[in-house]
Design a protein around this motif. Structure first.
Motif, PDB file in Angstrom:
ATOM      1  N   THR A 219       0.837  -1.201   0.000  1.00 42.20           N
ATOM      2  CA  THR A 219       0.000   0.000   0.000  1.00 42.20           C
ATOM      3  C   THR A 219       0.872   1.251   0.000  1.00 42.20           C
ATOM      4  OG1 THR A 219      -1.799  -1.119   1.176  1.00 42.20           O
ATOM      5  CG2 THR A 219      -1.772   1.289   1.267  1.00 42.20           C
ATOM      6  N   LYS A 220       1.903   1.237   0.834  1.00 37.05           N
ATOM      7  CA  LYS A 220       2.812   2.385   0.897  1.00 37.05           C
ATOM      8  C   LYS A 220       3.557   2.565  -0.424  1.00 37.05           C
ATOM      9  CE  LYS A 220       6.623   2.066   3.309  1.00 37.05           C
ATOM     10  NZ  LYS A 220       7.602   2.039   4.439  1.00 37.05           N
ATOM     11  N   MET A 221       4.020   1.457  -1.022  1.00 41.05           N
ATOM     12  CA  MET A 221       4.744   1.549  -2.286  1.00 41.05           C
ATOM     13  C   MET A 221       3.864   2.138  -3.391  1.00 41.05           C
ATOM     14  SD  MET A 221       7.908   0.532  -2.025  1.00 41.05           S
ATOM     15  CE  MET A 221       7.868   1.370  -0.439  1.00 41.05           C
ATOM     16  N   ILE A 222       2.622   1.682  -3.480  1.00 40.09           N
ATOM     17  CA  ILE A 222       1.721   2.180  -4.529  1.00 40.09           C
ATOM     18  C   ILE A 222       1.446   3.665  -4.318  1.00 40.09           C
ATOM     19  CG2 ILE A 222      -0.606   2.002  -5.504  1.00 40.09           C
ATOM     20  CD1 ILE A 222      -0.517  -0.996  -4.883  1.00 40.09           C
ATOM     21  N   GLY A 229       4.072  11.015  -9.904  1.00 39.50           N
ATOM     22  CA  GLY A 229       3.375  11.582 -11.049  1.00 39.50           C
ATOM     23  C   GLY A 229       3.219  10.618 -12.207  1.00 39.50           C
ATOM     24  N   ALA A 230       3.559   9.348 -11.982  1.00 39.40           N
ATOM     25  CA  ALA A 230       3.438   8.350 -13.050  1.00 39.40           C
ATOM     26  C   ALA A 230       1.972   8.141 -13.423  1.00 39.40           C
ATOM     27  CB  ALA A 230       4.047   7.016 -12.599  1.00 39.40           C
ATOM     28  N   GLU A 231       1.744   7.707 -14.667  1.00 40.71           N
ATOM     29  CA  GLU A 231       0.386   7.416 -15.132  1.00 40.71           C
ATOM     30  C   GLU A 231      -0.199   6.256 -14.313  1.00 40.71           C
ATOM     31  OE1 GLU A 231      -1.450   8.944 -17.363  1.00 40.71           O
ATOM     32  OE2 GLU A 231       0.104  10.391 -17.921  1.00 40.71           O
ATOM     33  N   VAL A 235       1.591   2.786 -12.758  1.00 44.49           N
ATOM     34  CA  VAL A 235       1.606   2.433 -11.340  1.00 44.49           C
ATOM     35  C   VAL A 235       1.064   1.013 -11.144  1.00 44.49           C
ATOM     36  CG1 VAL A 235       0.657   2.965  -9.069  1.00 44.49           C
ATOM     37  CG2 VAL A 235       1.429   4.817 -10.565  1.00 44.49           C
ATOM     38  N   TYR A 236      -0.004   0.670 -11.849  1.00 46.52           N
ATOM     39  CA  TYR A 236      -0.593  -0.670 -11.684  1.00 46.52           C
ATOM     40  C   TYR A 236       0.394  -1.760 -12.145  1.00 46.52           C
ATOM     41  CZ  TYR A 236      -3.684  -4.663 -11.973  1.00 46.52           C
ATOM     42  OH  TYR A 236      -4.230  -5.913 -11.810  1.00 46.52           O
ATOM     43  N   GLU A 237       1.010  -1.556 -13.304  1.00 40.89           N
ATOM     44  CA  GLU A 237       1.953  -2.564 -13.810  1.00 40.89           C
ATOM     45  C   GLU A 237       3.140  -2.711 -12.865  1.00 40.89           C
ATOM     46  OE1 GLU A 237       3.009  -2.779 -17.868  1.00 40.89           O
ATOM     47  OE2 GLU A 237       1.133  -1.949 -18.600  1.00 40.89           O
ATOM     48  N   LEU A 238       3.632  -1.590 -12.334  1.00 41.24           N
ATOM     49  CA  LEU A 238       4.746  -1.657 -11.385  1.00 41.24           C
ATOM     50  C   LEU A 238       4.313  -2.357 -10.099  1.00 41.24           C
ATOM     51  CD1 LEU A 238       6.379   1.870 -11.799  1.00 41.24           C
ATOM     52  CD2 LEU A 238       7.388  -0.338 -12.383  1.00 41.24           C
TER      53      LEU A 238
END
Length: 283
Positions: A219-222, A229-231, A235-238
């Motif tokens: 949760t913290k990483m996301i 500012g990433a799309e 963020v989901y793929e990462l």
């Protein structure tokens, strides 16, 4: 517009035992809520019909790992991050991506090269350098007839996914075991530049976590990825990659999706509040 539906293509690929699943329209995000992302991909035609039944405009995700496929993503992000320039430099060194395999052009003027190979399942986001413009994917990819911003992934030279050729040996060698000079890398980080927010985030990400606090940690990483500012799609793929690579016992993909959706909702509300406040200040 699409020449035909993703479902039709999914059924066609199922005939050659390739597994697919639906993505949300104009997106790389899995369509099925509460699902397991690309892990839901299947070659069962009955299941595919049910998956796509409520969204005929869905994009198409191809699962790579179960079919022993890899995809080399060549992009032109900037003049500095120029994947085509990287390919030219690789060619000069005798490392050529053969062009007789299945290749798709992408909506943002890149290329996806597909190859067969038995390799470890791990993506390399910056395959040849920080600004190489080349990524290697071994888990999944968006494929024709998917669309992004009204532009379609397009097969080149009339080929199909049945025409995929074995990967060049140099590429397999890179995926099987890439040697890194960690001493030089550490010296670069600590002596030649000050570590910025994203650098600290990446270091913490790679350190990973254990089973006990994985939900809180992810949760913290996301949340911190959104701060960069990433799309949202990035963020989901990462998040999925972080879960698989840096957590001792990865969460189910549906849990990752639930965490992601919760944080995305929070970020959207924050954006709306800021927009309203800025409008009042400007007025």
């Amino acid at each position: 517009m699409k020449d035909f539906s993703s479902l039709k293509q999914a059924l066609k690929l199922a005939s050659i035992e390739l597994e697919t699943s639906p993505l949300a329209p104009n997106s790389k995000i899995p369509l099925l809520k509460g699902g397991n992302g690309y892990l839901d991909a299947t070659s069962d035609k009955a299941i595919l019909n049910k998956m796509f039944s409520n969204c005929p405009q869905a994009n198409l995700c191809l699962r790579l790992d179960t079919s022993h496929l890899i995809m080399v993503d060549v992009d032109l992000h900037t003049e500095q991050a120029n994947g085509f320039k990287t390919l030219t430099e690789l060619n000069k060194k005798g490392m050529k991506l053969t062009d007789n395999t299945y290749i798709e052009s992408t909506p943002h003027d890149g290329l996806h090269y597909y190859f067969k190979a038995e390799v470890p399942i791990h993506d390399i986001s910056k395959a040849f350098s920080e600004n190489s413009g080349v990524e290697i994917h071994t888990r999944f990819s968006s494929v024709y007839p998917s669309e992004i911003d009204g532009k379609q992934y397009e097969p080149l030279d009339g080929r199909t996914l049945a025409d995929i050729k074995p990967a060049p040996k140099w590429l397999v060698d890179k995926l099987v075991g890439q040697k890194v000079n960690w001493t030089s890398e550490h010296a670069y980080t600590t002596r030649l530049r000050l570590k910025k927010y994203t650098g600290r985030l990446l270091d913490e990400m790679v350190q990973g976590t254990n089973t006990g606090d994985r939900n809180v940690w992810l949760t913290k990483m996301i949340g911190r990825l959104f701060v960069t500012g990433a799309e949202p799609e990035t963020v989901y793929e990462l998040a999925c990659s972080i879960n698989e690579r840096f957590i001792d016992q990865p969460l189910e993909t549906k849990e990752v999706t639930t965490i992601y959706n919760s944080i995305l909702k929070r970020e959207m509300k924050r954006f709306e509040r800021n927009s309203i406040r800025n409008s009042k200040i400007a007025g």
